[in-house]
Design a protein around this motif. Structure first.
Motif, PDB file in Angstrom:
ATOM      1  N   PHE A  10       1.585   2.727  14.416  1.00  0.00           N
ATOM      2  CA  PHE A  10       1.452   3.881  15.306  1.00  0.00           C
ATOM      3  C   PHE A  10       2.668   4.064  16.216  1.00  0.00           C
ATOM      4  N   THR A  11       3.271   2.948  16.665  1.00  0.00           N
ATOM      5  CA  THR A  11       4.379   3.076  17.617  1.00  0.00           C
ATOM      6  C   THR A  11       5.598   3.755  16.999  1.00  0.00           C
ATOM      7  N   VAL A  12       5.989   3.333  15.801  1.00  0.00           N
ATOM      8  CA  VAL A  12       7.192   3.894  15.181  1.00  0.00           C
ATOM      9  C   VAL A  12       7.001   5.349  14.749  1.00  0.00           C
ATOM     10  N   GLY A  26       7.869  11.068  15.772  1.00  0.00           N
ATOM     11  CA  GLY A  26       7.176  12.346  15.925  1.00  0.00           C
ATOM     12  C   GLY A  26       7.481  13.025  17.248  1.00  0.00           C
ATOM     13  N   LEU A  27       7.599  12.246  18.311  1.00  0.00           N
ATOM     14  CA  LEU A  27       7.919  12.822  19.623  1.00  0.00           C
ATOM     15  C   LEU A  27       9.268  13.519  19.592  1.00  0.00           C
ATOM     16  N   GLY A  28      10.219  12.938  18.897  1.00  0.00           N
ATOM     17  CA  GLY A  28      11.536  13.563  18.794  1.00  0.00           C
ATOM     18  C   GLY A  28      11.498  14.889  18.055  1.00  0.00           C
ATOM     19  N   LEU A  29      10.592  15.016  17.090  1.00  0.00           N
ATOM     20  CA  LEU A  29      10.470  16.267  16.344  1.00  0.00           C
ATOM     21  C   LEU A  29       9.726  17.342  17.125  1.00  0.00           C
ATOM     22  N   VAL A  30       8.737  16.917  17.898  1.00  0.00           N
ATOM     23  CA  VAL A  30       7.862  17.872  18.586  1.00  0.00           C
ATOM     24  C   VAL A  30       8.424  18.318  19.934  1.00  0.00           C
ATOM     25  N   LEU A  88       2.627  21.220  22.397  1.00  0.00           N
ATOM     26  CA  LEU A  88       2.421  20.395  23.588  1.00  0.00           C
ATOM     27  C   LEU A  88       1.237  19.447  23.393  1.00  0.00           C
ATOM     28  N   ALA A  89       0.164  19.949  22.796  1.00  0.00           N
ATOM     29  CA  ALA A  89      -0.998  19.091  22.537  1.00  0.00           C
ATOM     30  C   ALA A  89      -0.628  17.945  21.597  1.00  0.00           C
ATOM     31  N   LEU A  90       0.153  18.247  20.561  1.00  0.00           N
ATOM     32  CA  LEU A  90       0.598  17.214  19.637  1.00  0.00           C
ATOM     33  C   LEU A  90       1.522  16.224  20.340  1.00  0.00           C
ATOM     34  N   PHE A  91       2.393  16.747  21.193  1.00  0.00           N
ATOM     35  CA  PHE A  91       3.315  15.897  21.953  1.00  0.00           C
ATOM     36  C   PHE A  91       2.551  14.917  22.836  1.00  0.00           C
ATOM     37  N   LEU A  92       1.557  15.412  23.558  1.00  0.00           N
ATOM     38  CA  LEU A  92       0.769  14.549  24.441  1.00  0.00           C
ATOM     39  C   LEU A  92      -0.042  13.533  23.633  1.00  0.00           C
ATOM     40  N   GLY A  93      -0.553  13.968  22.477  1.00  0.00           N
ATOM     41  CA  GLY A  93      -1.300  13.037  21.625  1.00  0.00           C
ATOM     42  C   GLY A  93      -0.426  11.899  21.126  1.00  0.00           C
ATOM     43  N   LEU A  94       0.779  12.248  20.670  1.00  0.00           N
ATOM     44  CA  LEU A  94       1.708  11.221  20.205  1.00  0.00           C
ATOM     45  C   LEU A  94       2.156  10.314  21.345  1.00  0.00           C
ATOM     46  N   LEU A  95       2.391  10.908  22.520  1.00  0.00           N
ATOM     47  CA  LEU A  95       2.816  10.121  23.678  1.00  0.00           C
ATOM     48  C   LEU A  95       1.717   9.150  24.105  1.00  0.00           C
ATOM     49  N   GLY A  96       0.475   9.621  24.106  1.00  0.00           N
ATOM     50  CA  GLY A  96      -0.641   8.756  24.454  1.00  0.00           C
ATOM     51  C   GLY A  96      -0.813   7.626  23.451  1.00  0.00           C
ATOM     52  N   THR A  97      -0.692   7.948  22.161  1.00  0.00           N
ATOM     53  CA  THR A  97      -0.791   6.927  21.118  1.00  0.00           C
ATOM     54  C   THR A  97       0.296   5.877  21.279  1.00  0.00           C
TER      55      THR A  97
END
Length: 308
Positions: free
Chosen positions: A186-188, A193-197, A212-221
């Motif tokens: 999940f970390t990698v 993914g954060l860089g793409l979003v 933004l929702a995807l960004f926050l989801g990836l950041l939380g993960t």
């Protein structure tokens, strides 16, 4: 086959490699410094949370993870992750100095094999990314194969953390190693993914809200995965030597990250058969080197017990 004229698709991602190498050396000091802090606090009869050396190791981990985040967004994960072998090399040298965990001939050979394997992986790694936009990322995240894989990883983590770790964590190093390595699934991908979003997450309109929702989801993960990894890494260092943990952790973490990246980003699709075989040989060489490091550590422990 059409020839892509963009330099970024045919040239080696030098900046990503440089960042990954520096991060590997920083990460290599993390376990050693944290282990030293744990030992110092144990001698004083206090908590390692009050030890300055442990905090130095923690700061190294933070800086190293930031470097990894940057590296994963400018180079394929199949390049960045194997370069962690350099951290094993540096950690072994640092442990021999700070923790007095000296290397015998097998340990030195293991360090050399780690470096050689990393060079092979860099030379034959794919030079192009197959996921370049948020829409492509969303499509890959909803792929049934990746979804099933992610659910299986979550299930394994729940079983390990809730049932197996409390009963066998302090006696079997593979329990903590498995937890920390599986979290790499999940970390990698979250880092990449954060860089793409990120470029689309802070604009206006429905697409930006979704980004933004995807960004926050990836950041939380990413945050949750790193925090859990941090907790169990320190649990492992309380019970096992830093060299042993780092060596086994590197092999298993690399394997899970490469598998997750292959499923999500499909980075392997850019490889020819020759490159694939060369990378397999490189990864095998790295794994053999890390195993030799572990054998070296076990031999030294046995020798110390006989001489005591």
């Amino acid at each position: 086959m059409a020839v892509n004229s963009e330099p970024s698709s045919v040239s080696l991602p030098v900046s990503g490699i440089v960042i990954a190498v520096v991060s590997s050396f920083i990460n290599g000091s993390t376990f050693v410094l944290q282990k030293k802090g744990i030992l110092r606090s144990r001698d004083r009869g206090g908590s390692y949370l009050t030890d300055v050396v442990w905090w130095a190791g923690t700061l190294s981990m933070i800086v190293g993870q930031i470097g990894n985040f940057l590296a994963y967004n400018v180079a394929p994960a199949v390049i960045v992750t194997p370069l962690g072998a350099l951290g094993v090399l540096f950690g072994a040298v640092l442990a021999s100095w700070i923790l007095k965990e000296h290397l015998n001939i097998l340990g030195k050979l293991g360090c050399v094999l780690c470096c050689c394997g990393s060079v092979v992986l860099i030379i034959h790694a794919p030079k192009a990314e197959t996921v370049r936009s948020r829409l492509e990322l969303e499509e890959r995240l909803s792929d049934p194969v990746f979804v099933v894989y992610a659910l299986l990883v979550v299930l394994l983590l729940v079983i390990l953390i809730v049932w197996i770790a409390p009963a066998h964590g302090t006696s079997n190093i593979m329990v903590y190693v498995a937890i920390c390595s599986l979290l790499g699934s999940f970390t990698v991908p979250s880092s990449k993914g954060l860089g793409l979003v990120a470029p689309n997450a802070f604009g206006e309109g429905p697409s930006s809200s979704r980004a933004l929702a995807l960004f926050l989801g990836l950041l939380g993960t990413l945050a949750v995965s790193i925090l859990i990894q941090f907790f169990f890494i320190n649990k492992a260092l309380e019970c096992f030597s830093s060299n042993m943990f780092e060596a086994i952790y590197y092999v298993t973490f690399t394997s899970t990250v490469i598998l997750a990246s292959a499923l999500l980003f499909k980075e392997w699709t850019a490889l020819t058969l020759t490159d694939s075989l060369a990378m397999l040989c490189g990864l095998t060489t790295v794994c053999v080197g890390v195993v030799l490091l572990r054998i070296s550590q076990e031999a030294l422990i046995s020798w110390k017990k006989k001489t005591d």
